[in-house]
Design an enzyme around this catalytic site. Structure first.
Site, short mmCIF file in Angstrom:
data_model
loop_
_atom_site.label_atom_id
_atom_site.label_comp_id
_atom_site.label_asym_id
_atom_site.label_seq_id
_atom_site.Cartn_x
_atom_site.Cartn_y
_atom_site.Cartn_z
N ASN A 19 32.09 42.28 33.11
CA ASN A 19 32.30 41.17 34.03
C ASN A 19 31.45 40.01 33.53
OD1 ASN A 19 29.61 41.46 35.12
ND2 ASN A 19 30.35 43.00 36.57
N ASN A 53 30.10 52.65 41.05
CA ASN A 53 29.88 52.00 39.77
C ASN A 53 29.09 50.71 39.94
OD1 ASN A 53 31.82 49.49 39.82
ND2 ASN A 53 32.97 51.18 40.72
N LYS A 181 42.92 42.07 41.68
CA LYS A 181 41.72 41.25 41.49
C LYS A 181 41.36 41.17 40.02
CE LYS A 181 37.42 42.58 42.67
NZ LYS A 181 36.32 43.01 43.55
N LYS A 183 38.36 39.28 37.09
CA LYS A 183 37.03 38.73 36.93
C LYS A 183 37.08 37.27 36.47
CE LYS A 183 35.05 42.58 37.96
NZ LYS A 183 34.32 42.73 39.25
N ASP A 211 36.68 37.31 41.20
CA ASP A 211 35.32 37.80 41.42
C ASP A 211 34.41 37.30 40.32
OD1 ASP A 211 33.02 39.24 41.92
OD2 ASP A 211 33.92 41.21 41.63
N ALA A 212 33.38 36.52 40.70
CA ALA A 212 32.44 35.95 39.72
C ALA A 212 31.21 36.82 39.52
CB ALA A 212 32.02 34.55 40.15
N GLU A 237 35.26 35.64 45.30
CA GLU A 237 34.23 36.65 45.59
C GLU A 237 32.92 36.41 44.87
OE1 GLU A 237 33.59 41.45 44.79
OE2 GLU A 237 35.63 40.65 45.02
N GLU A 263 28.69 43.15 48.32
CA GLU A 263 28.63 44.45 47.65
C GLU A 263 27.26 44.76 47.08
OE1 GLU A 263 30.00 44.35 43.14
OE2 GLU A 263 31.56 43.53 44.41
N ASP A 290 28.87 48.42 50.65
CA ASP A 290 29.31 49.72 50.11
C ASP A 290 28.32 50.79 50.55
OD1 ASP A 290 29.88 51.94 48.55
OD2 ASP A 290 30.11 50.83 46.68
N HIS A 320 33.27 47.57 48.74
CA HIS A 320 33.27 47.73 47.30
C HIS A 320 33.25 49.22 46.96
CE1 HIS A 320 30.59 48.68 43.83
NE2 HIS A 320 31.26 47.74 43.20
N GLU A 339 38.50 48.92 48.35
CA GLU A 339 38.75 48.57 46.96
C GLU A 339 39.33 49.78 46.22
OE1 GLU A 339 36.41 45.96 43.61
OE2 GLU A 339 35.22 47.35 44.81
N SER A 340 39.96 49.54 45.08
CA SER A 340 40.48 50.61 44.24
C SER A 340 40.36 50.18 42.78
CB SER A 340 41.95 50.88 44.59
OG SER A 340 42.50 51.85 43.72
N TYR A 341 40.10 51.16 41.89
CA TYR A 341 39.97 50.89 40.46
C TYR A 341 40.97 51.76 39.69
CZ TYR A 341 35.46 48.62 41.44
OH TYR A 341 34.48 47.81 41.91
#
Length: 387
Positions: A19, A53, A181, A183, A211-212, A237, A263, A290, A320, A339-341
């Site tokens: 990120n 994470n 989402k 980065k 998301d920054a 974000e 988060e 989270d 998060h 959230e999901s990854y």
């Protein structure tokens, strides 16, 4: 009954993704097993947990402070009054014995990891899904039957061009997600190009969040806000440092659309300071605390109580982490989503193997505990901790 043993094992989740602030080349997590003497189906009930994470495995704190405090306690100190189950609130107090307030850091991650395993064990002993148990004990008794989830990805990665970004985001939509989402934060020029490439494959700005990761100072965050506003994105974000409440407050005066942050705030007190001083808007913005990073569900319930007292709905919380613990909390205590990854940070992310994402929502399995047993690859790792 009693806790027989608690084991911890660091597990790598390294990858080449980045990120705007960190890379994940050496990232790991702590996985924990809380072994009880309660027998179900001929086997001892074991509660499992892990941290999200983005924070490294807090093995030292877990093994030198948290586990010894629990194991040196008498069962009567941590069981429910009837002695039939573990009491997560009593165990939380035991873990926090001789810990000064403030300075949450990795301590909150260590407690959150064990707390997850404790709740998993509690629900298994009760022979109920955790979301059902939470709803019955602390909610209205009627958990949500499905939860909104968004796909977090769009990382910077060596050799990854705009076409690869587009293909990644389109792949998430094809899986059933309605919001994706990506980065931002490397540079405004680069990121606007990437955002415009993304908007060619997602239905609309409302289907794209950015998301920054706390990378921007206030002048840069405002420049981003001015450039992002016309796209009407799902949210903007964590533009600045998570503890810079003044930056977040000032940015809200320059950006009329939805923002999200939280988060990297790890206690109810930090969350309260965000609400007091960060200018977050309860009718528009989202909070991303989270539980796995912030002292666990015991502390998260304190945070939800505080939010309610300050006019915030639990539906404005979308945690998060992308893990099943938050999914259970979202269903049981009626949060706004999770959230999901997809395909990232495996095997810890994601949901039950046999439940598909449909129109941006996911259902939960009907099995006791958090539901880890519905993820085959994850259970291989978690069972190895208990051996």
């Amino acid at each position: 009954m009693k806790i027989v043993e608690i084991k911890e094992k660091p597990v790598p989740i390294s990858s080449s993704i980045k990120n705007a602030y960190i890379d994940f080349s050496k990232m790991d997590v702590s996985a924990v097993a809380v072994v009880t003497d309660v027998i179900r189906d001929g086997k001892p009930v074991i509660g499992y947990g892990f941290n999200s994470n983005g924070r490294y495995a807090p093995s030292g704190i877990i093994n030198t402070r948290m586990i010894p405090r629990i194991m040196e306690s008498k069962p009567a100190d941590y069981l429910t009054d009837d002695g039939r189950n573990l009491d997560p609130f009593k165990l939380w107090k035991i873990m926090m014995t001789n810990e000064k307030p403030g300075g949450h850091g990795e301590r909150s991650v260590a407690v959150g990891t064990i707390d997850m395993a404790i709740w998993d064990a509690v629900a298994k002993i009760e022979e109920k899904p955790l979301y059902q148990l939470l709803s019955e004990r602390y909610g209205d008794g009627h958990p949500d039957d499905k939860v909104f989830v968004y796909a977090a990805g769009g990382y910077y990665q060596p050799g990854k061009d705009d076409t690869m970004l587009q293909n990644e985001l389109k792949g998430y939509l094809d899986l059933g997600y309605s919001v994706v989402k990506m980065k931002i934060g490397n540079s405004l020029e680069e990121d606007i190009r990437r955002i415009e490439a993304a908007l060619k494959v997602v239905p609309a700005g409302k289907n794209l969040a950015v998301d920054a990761n706390g990378r921007l100072d206030l002048p840069t965050a405002i420049k981003y806000a001015e450039a992002l506003e016309p796209y009407d994105l799902f949210w903007y974000e964590e533009p600045g440092d998570p503890l810079d409440y003044d930056l977040q407050n000032e940015l809200g005066k320059h950006y009329k659309n939805t923002m999200a942050t939280g988060e990297n705030l790890f206690s109810m007190q930090d969350a309260r300071n965000l609400i007091r001083y960060g200018g977050m808007r309860p009718d528009k913005d989202y909070l991303q605390f989270d539980c796995a990073l912030s002292y666990g569900l015991v502390e998260y319930m304190k945070t939800l109580k505080m939010l309610k007292e300050n006019g915030w709905s639990s539906r404005r919380c979308i945690p998060h982490g992308g893990h099943q613990m938050s999914l259970n909390i979202a269903a049981g205590l009626k949060l706004g989503g999770n959230e999901s990854y997809p395909g990232i940070f495996e095997p810890f992310g994601g949901f039950a193997d046999d439940i598909q994402i449909e129109n941006g929502y996911v259902a939960l399995p009907q099995i006791p505990g958090v539901g880890f047993e519905t993820k085959a690859e994850l259970m291989k790792v978690l069972r190895s901790v208990a051996q």
